[in-house]
Design an enzyme around this catalytic site. Structure first.
Site: not given
Length: 545
Positions: A202, A208, A263-264, A349, A380, A502
């Site tokens: 954005k 990252e 963003g999400r 979030e 399992h 951050k």
């Protein structure tokens, strides 16, 4: 305040009255006649169906939960979001992910959305057809999406889910982690002459993403791509086009995202470019159409039959009245492998907040821990705890009724496991039943063979996994988040909690390579960790020189 509303108080009394009731008794009751419990508590909308009957609810529970939704202003918050009002007050923004899939001409930003989607479609068609080539004239066979959070989880989840609809000519890759191993494991197996990188951020400053993007650019140049030809291998998706161009991406290769889309919630926008390249513009439109189906259902259906409202309020029921700290998403579909990871961000979030909209701190729990794994793998791994552990974990089972693959003899086994797990969790096994299983010679096994049962589950049914039903499923959970946020009186559209780490991360990063006298003051633990890492990095540099 939410927990002082009349409906909340009434629900608390109701909880005290039914908390010890057992699901198996409700199903075995003489009252479980037409309409049966399953019929009364199965609801449909947006092309999906939800069986809520194995939840610890009665008809009265649902009425009270709907009343709490009304008193909490769920309808007003919903309508404000669709209208484009400021529903993210801490950032002064609207939250118009629904506008990205709206078909109504008067929808907010409709012309702008359509124009950007047309640009995406033109580019996706060029890549898919082979008309767009790399610097040596070879067609693109690898698309590497570089992003993190919402710029990675949504596209990766959708591309994996709809792989059966994707073109076989292009392989999609997703890189998010700043750990170099994530990028390296992709680039060591692909040819730069046939690779397109989509950088999604954005701000176009995300640590990252930009670290990976710069390493990717260096890899292209190192492997023979002239810097003047990088435009054939890089596109950017951002709300900061100037920064994209500054990075070196051609202005024509910039796709826009907007600050009124979080963003999400952004996979429906140009963030979904990797999705569109994989499955094509027509299928991408179907994905949007499915989400729009759920939008209309959420907007129009009465609260008592509204799937996002029902799922959201049942989550409130377990989190705030039963005290459940987590809930499990168990898709019985390998195609939905990444859905639990996607929902972790979407739910935690969004609603992992302690501050109410008025700035005061909550005195009730908000977001539950969201986790999961596809069935039957989870059976399992952790289902032992779900069946016999002392902790009650509500579960969303997701079952796709028809397979998207040709191995049809597998599917009855998959569905049988899904349905049997919810039945077993509901029924449990009594001491008397355990004695019969153990037999007269092994009475010591009885406690180990008992299951408490009464474990609540919801089963979501999808007729077939296609772009449209997947879009509806994602939108269902998006709107569930809004419902719960309204009840908790919090803002689901900001994420200030990610900022502090951050900020401190930049300080620590500088300290890892700074001269000894320039290292900042930290607590003793962090200082010791930095010192050990500095020593290791020093030795690594010496061995590499």
């Amino acid at each position: 305040m939410t927990n002082t509303l009349p409906a909340w108080s009434t629900l608390q009394t109701h909880y005290e009255q039914i908390r010890d009731e057992r699901l198996r008794d409700w199903f075995a009751s003489a009252n479980d006649t037409a309409p049966t419990r399953a019929e009364r508590f199965t609801f449909a909308g947006g092309g999906l169906a939800a069986d809520l009957s194995k939840n610890r609810i009665t008809d009265a529970t649902l009425k009270l939960l709907a009343q709490l939704a009304r008193e909490s202003g769920v309808e007003a918050r919903r309508d404000a979001m669709f209208a484009g009002e400021i529903v993210n007050p801490t950032e002064g923004r609207a939250a118009l992910h629904t506008a990205l899939r709206a078909t109504e001409p008067d929808a907010p930003f409709h012309a702008q959305v359509l124009a950007e989607r047309a640009k995406m479609a033109s580019f996706a068609d060029a890549v898919r057809s082979g008309a767009w080539t790399g610097y040596t004239g070879k067609r693109i066979r690898h698309v590497v999406n570089i992003g993190i959070g919402g710029s990675d989880l949504g596209p990766k989840m959708v591309v994996h889910a709809l792989k059966h609809l994707a073109t076989p000519d292009i392989t999609s890759h997703f890189v998010s982690n700043v750990d170099g191993a994530d990028l390296w494991r992709v680039i060591e197996h692909i040819d730069p002459e046939e690779t397109l990188a989509i950088i999604v951020s954005k701000t176009f400053t995300t640590l990252e993403t930009m670290t990976n993007a710069r390493s990717m650019r260096a890899w292209f140049v190192r492997n023979g791509c002239p810097e003047s030809e990088l435009a054939k291998h890089f596109v950017g998706v951002s709300a900061n086009p100037a920064e994209v161009v500054k990075f070196g991406i051609a202005p024509d290769n910039v796709f826009e995202m907007w600050d009124w889309v979080g963003g999400r919630y952004s996979l429906w926008s140009a963030v979904g470019l990797s999705i569109m390249i994989a499955i094509g513009p027509q299928q991408f439109d179907e994905l949007l159409a499915g989400a729009h189906d759920m939008d209309r259902h959420f907007r129009d259906a009465p609260l008592e039959r509204n799937l996002p409202v029902l799922l959201g309020m049942i989550g409130i029921w377990y989190r705030n009245f039963f005290g459940s700290q987590s809930y499990l998403v168990a898709p019985y579909s390998e195609a939905l492998h990444y859905l639990p990871s996607y929902l972790q961000q979407l739910e935690m979030e969004s609603n992992g907040k302690s501050a109410r909209l008025d700035g005061h701190l909550v005195d009730y729990p908000t977001a539950a821990v969201t986790w999961g794994e596809p069935g039957t793998n989870g059976q399992h791994a952790f289902f032992q705890m779900l069946h016999q552990g002392p902790t009650i974990v509500p579960i969303d089972f997701i079952a796709v009724l028809t397979p998207e693959h040709p191995l049809g003899d597998h599917h009855p086994k998959l569905l049988a496991n899904c349905f049997a797990q919810s039945e077993a969790l509901m029924l449990g096994r009594t001491e008397e039943e355990a004695r019969k299983v153990a037999g007269p010679d092994k009475p010591e096994l009885v406690p180990h063979l008992m299951f408490p049962g009464n474990r609540p589950t919801t089963t979501l049914l999808v007729d077939a996994l296609n772009a449209r039903t997947l879009g509806a499923l994602i939108a269902l959970y998006e709107h569930k988040v809004l419902v719960q946020a309204a009840v908790w009186n919090i803002n689901p559209f900001d994420q200030w909690g990610v900022e502090l780490g951050k900020i401190l991360g930049k300080v620590v990063e500088a300290d890892l390579t700074a001269a000894p006298g320039d290292v900042k003051q930290h607590d003793s633990s962090t200082a010791a960790l930095i010192a050990r890492a500095r020593d290791a990095l020093k030795h690594e540099g010496a061995s590499g020189s």
